[in-house]
Scaffold this motif. Structure first.
Motif, PDB file in Angstrom:
ATOM      1  N   SER A  24       2.869   1.565  -3.210  1.00 41.18           N
ATOM      2  CA  SER A  24       1.988   1.888  -4.333  1.00 41.18           C
ATOM      3  C   SER A  24       1.654   3.367  -4.383  1.00 41.18           C
ATOM      4  O   SER A  24       1.400   3.913  -5.459  1.00 41.18           O
ATOM      5  CB  SER A  24       0.698   1.069  -4.242  1.00 41.18           C
ATOM      6  OG  SER A  24       0.982  -0.303  -4.446  1.00 41.18           O
ATOM      7  N   MET A  25       1.630   4.022  -3.237  1.00 36.51           N
ATOM      8  CA  MET A  25       1.376   5.467  -3.222  1.00 36.51           C
ATOM      9  C   MET A  25       2.462   6.195  -4.007  1.00 36.51           C
ATOM     10  O   MET A  25       2.189   7.113  -4.774  1.00 36.51           O
ATOM     11  CB  MET A  25       1.299   5.979  -1.784  1.00 36.51           C
ATOM     12  CG  MET A  25       1.119   7.487  -1.707  1.00 36.51           C
ATOM     13  SD  MET A  25      -0.284   8.161  -2.622  1.00 36.51           S
ATOM     14  CE  MET A  25      -1.610   7.704  -1.538  1.00 36.51           C
ATOM     15  N   ILE A  49       1.846   5.580  -7.723  1.00 38.50           N
ATOM     16  CA  ILE A  49       0.751   6.438  -8.204  1.00 38.50           C
ATOM     17  C   ILE A  49       1.269   7.847  -8.484  1.00 38.50           C
ATOM     18  O   ILE A  49       0.909   8.470  -9.479  1.00 38.50           O
ATOM     19  CB  ILE A  49      -0.392   6.484  -7.160  1.00 38.50           C
ATOM     20  CG1 ILE A  49      -1.199   5.201  -7.197  1.00 38.50           C
ATOM     21  CG2 ILE A  49      -1.295   7.685  -7.353  1.00 38.50           C
ATOM     22  CD1 ILE A  49      -2.198   5.104  -8.314  1.00 38.50           C
ATOM     23  N   GLN A  50       2.107   8.365  -7.598  1.00 38.30           N
ATOM     24  CA  GLN A  50       2.637   9.714  -7.762  1.00 38.30           C
ATOM     25  C   GLN A  50       3.519   9.841  -9.007  1.00 38.30           C
ATOM     26  O   GLN A  50       3.769  10.948  -9.476  1.00 38.30           O
ATOM     27  CB  GLN A  50       3.415  10.128  -6.508  1.00 38.30           C
ATOM     28  CG  GLN A  50       2.504  10.307  -5.310  1.00 38.30           C
ATOM     29  CD  GLN A  50       3.266  10.461  -4.003  1.00 38.30           C
ATOM     30  OE1 GLN A  50       4.433  10.097  -3.895  1.00 38.30           O
ATOM     31  NE2 GLN A  50       2.575  10.981  -2.992  1.00 38.30           N
ATOM     32  N   ILE A 109       0.163   2.533 -12.437  1.00 44.38           N
ATOM     33  CA  ILE A 109      -0.998   1.871 -11.856  1.00 44.38           C
ATOM     34  C   ILE A 109      -0.526   0.663 -11.043  1.00 44.38           C
ATOM     35  O   ILE A 109       0.040  -0.276 -11.603  1.00 44.38           O
ATOM     36  CB  ILE A 109      -1.977   1.404 -12.940  1.00 44.38           C
ATOM     37  CG1 ILE A 109      -2.460   2.595 -13.752  1.00 44.38           C
ATOM     38  CG2 ILE A 109      -3.137   0.629 -12.334  1.00 44.38           C
ATOM     39  CD1 ILE A 109      -3.188   2.228 -15.010  1.00 44.38           C
ATOM     40  N   TRP A 157      -5.955   3.515  -3.420  1.00 47.73           N
ATOM     41  CA  TRP A 157      -5.115   3.836  -4.561  1.00 47.73           C
ATOM     42  C   TRP A 157      -4.499   2.590  -5.199  1.00 47.73           C
ATOM     43  O   TRP A 157      -3.748   2.691  -6.155  1.00 47.73           O
ATOM     44  CB  TRP A 157      -4.020   4.820  -4.168  1.00 47.73           C
ATOM     45  CG  TRP A 157      -3.179   4.373  -3.008  1.00 47.73           C
ATOM     46  CD1 TRP A 157      -2.068   3.585  -3.057  1.00 47.73           C
ATOM     47  CD2 TRP A 157      -3.386   4.673  -1.631  1.00 47.73           C
ATOM     48  NE1 TRP A 157      -1.569   3.371  -1.801  1.00 47.73           N
ATOM     49  CE2 TRP A 157      -2.365   4.041  -0.895  1.00 47.73           C
ATOM     50  CE3 TRP A 157      -4.347   5.405  -0.942  1.00 47.73           C
ATOM     51  CZ2 TRP A 157      -2.269   4.120   0.481  1.00 47.73           C
ATOM     52  CZ3 TRP A 157      -4.244   5.493   0.429  1.00 47.73           C
ATOM     53  CH2 TRP A 157      -3.212   4.857   1.129  1.00 47.73           C
ATOM     54  N   SER A 209       0.820  -1.208   0.000  1.00 52.58           N
ATOM     55  CA  SER A 209       0.000   0.000   0.000  1.00 52.58           C
ATOM     56  C   SER A 209       0.857   1.262   0.000  1.00 52.58           C
ATOM     57  O   SER A 209       0.628   2.179  -0.783  1.00 52.58           O
ATOM     58  CB  SER A 209      -0.940   0.013   1.206  1.00 52.58           C
ATOM     59  OG  SER A 209      -1.897  -1.015   1.090  1.00 52.58           O
TER      60      SER A 209
END
Length: 142
Positions: free
Chosen positions: A69-70, A73-74, A78, A100, A66
């Motif tokens: 993955s942030m 995303i930034q 994906i 996200w 998690s």
């Protein structure tokens, strides 16, 4: 590490980058996962698919998928992860539930869709298929 053409299936122009983060003796630690995500960002990937699970009760900051993955995303990547609900459809059994992360779960059905494959020499094999015939009776009670 193998030589040859890039692996491809539905998207012939796709390129795969494989990162190893799970080691038998130490399993998967967050630092290895973060390093792989950092490398994927440097490699310019579009999607990161992570078939790795952890404690389903982990908070977002405890779940390296998690939090890693942030960062993905930034960078416009994906992140996709497995749900791993242990086959128990009850609250609190889902992993990687951060909003996200595209979290994907498997399912089973109570039916078998058979298919026959025939080779050029006439040999046939019975197997299963995801093909849905046009005459499938979806109202049939299995």
């Amino acid at each position: 590490m193998a030589k040859g053409d890039p692996a491809s299936d539905m998207t012939p122009m796709a390129h795969l980058f494989i990162y190893k983060v799970f080691f038998l003796k130490v399993k998967c630690i967050g630092a290895d996962l973060y390093a792989a995500i950092d490398q994927a960002i440097k490699d310019g990937v579009d999607i990161i698919s992570m078939s790795i699970t952890n404690d389903h009760n982990a908070t977002f900051y405890q779940d390296s998928i998690s939090s890693g993955s942030m960062v993905a995303i930034q960078h416009g990547i994906i992140p996709v992860a497995v749900a791993k609900n242990d086959g128990r459809p009850i609250m609190g059994t889902l992993s990687h539930s951060a909003p996200w992360v595209l979290t994907v779960g498997a399912s089973t059905t109570n039916r078998k869709i058979t298919s026959i494959v025939e080779l050029g020499d006439g040999t046939t094999f019975l197997g299963e298929s995801a093909y849905q015939p046009t005459n499938l009776n979806s109202n049939y009670k299995w």
